[in-house]
Design a protein around this motif. Structure first.
Motif: not given
Length: 218
Positions: A110-116, A143-155
Motif C-alpha cells: 500500500l505504501h509504494i502503490l500510493l506513492d506511485y 479494486r486492488r488499492l481498496v483491497l490493499f487498504t482493507k488487508e493492511a488494516l486487517a493485518r
C-alpha cells in the motif's frame, strides 16, 4: 560512506531485540536491493528483468500481480517496524515473523502503490517505471488499492499494539492522498473510496495533512 555504514551497523547491533529480528531484516533488505537493481535498468528491458526476478517469489504470493510484489519490495516500512520492536526488550523470532507477515506485502505494498499513484504524471514525463501504470484499467486499480487498504488494516489489527500499526496505515493514506497531485490527476474519486474503505480516523488524518501542507510543514 564507510564511516556512515559502520555507524549504522553499530547502532542497529545495539538494539536489544535485533538478534531475533536480524534474519527478517536481511530478507526484506535483500528484496529492496534487488528491486532497485532491476528497476533502474534501461527502460527497454527493465520490466522484463523485473518479472524474471519476481516470478519465483509469486509462488508464495499467488494472489499478487508482479508489480504489486515489486511495490511491496520497495517499501522500508517493514524494516522500520522491526527496528522499532527491536529497540524494546523481549523480541522473539516468532514475533519478528508475524510483523513481516503483516507488513509484507500488504502494508508495504500500500505504501509504494500510493506513492506511485500520485507520481504517475511525473514518471511518464521522465520515463521512469511506475508500477500503478501496469493495472489494465482504472477500475482494477481502484479494486486492488481498496483491497490493499482493507488487508493492511486487517493485518495491523492482528499485531500487538494495533493502534500504532493502524495509525501507520491510515497515516499513509492521509499523507499521500492529501498531496495536490491527487486533484491535478483527477484522482479525487479514488481517494474518497480509499478513505471510506479505511474508515476510522482516516478522514481526520487527511484533514490534518491538508492543513500541514497549506502551512508548508509537509
Amino acid at each position: 560512506l564507510p564511516g556512515l555504514v559502520a555507524e549504522c551497523q553499530q547502532q542497529v547491533s545495539s538494539l536489544p531485540g535485533y538478534p531475533a529480528a536480524k534474519t527478517e531484516v536481511l530478507a526484506l533488505v535483500s528484496l529492496y536491493a534487488h528491486l532497485q537493481t532491476y528497476k533502474h535498468l534501461d527502460k527497454s528491458f527493465r520490466a522484463e528483468r523485473l518479472q524474471d526476478w519476481i516470478r519465483p517469489h509469486l509462488i508464495q504470493f499467488p494472489d499478487l500481480y508482479w508489480w504489486e510484489f515489486a511495490a511491496a519490495s520497495g517499501s522500508t516500512l517493514g524494516v522500520f517496524a522491526l527496528f522499532r520492536r527491536s529497540a524494546q526488550r523481549g523480541m522473539t523470532a516468532d514475533e519478528a515473523r508475524c510483523l513481516v507477515d503483516a507488513y509484507f506485502p500488504w502494508i508495504c505494498g500500500l505504501h509504494i502503490l500510493l506513492d506511485y499513484l500520485i507520481d504517475q504524471g511525473e514518471d511518464e514525463e521522465e520515463g521512469d517505471l511506475n508500477f500503478v501504470s501496469f493495472y489494465p484499467n482504472s477500475e482494477e486499480c481502484q479494486r486492488r488499492l481498496v483491497l490493499f487498504t482493507k488487508e493492511a488494516l486487517a493485518r495491523a489489527d492482528s499485531l500487538p499494539d494495533p493502534v500504532f500499526h493502524r495509525a501507520v496505515v491510515r497515516g499513509l493514506l492521509a499523507l499521500y492522498l492529501s498531496d495536490p497531485k491527487v486533484k491535478s490527476l483527477g484522482l479525487e474519486p479514488l481517494a474518497g473510496e480509499l478513505v471510506a474503505a479505511a474508515g476510522g480516523l482516516t478522514g481526520s488524518y487527511l484533514g490534518i495533512c491538508r492543513l500541514l501542507r497549506r502551512l508548508r510543514v509537509v
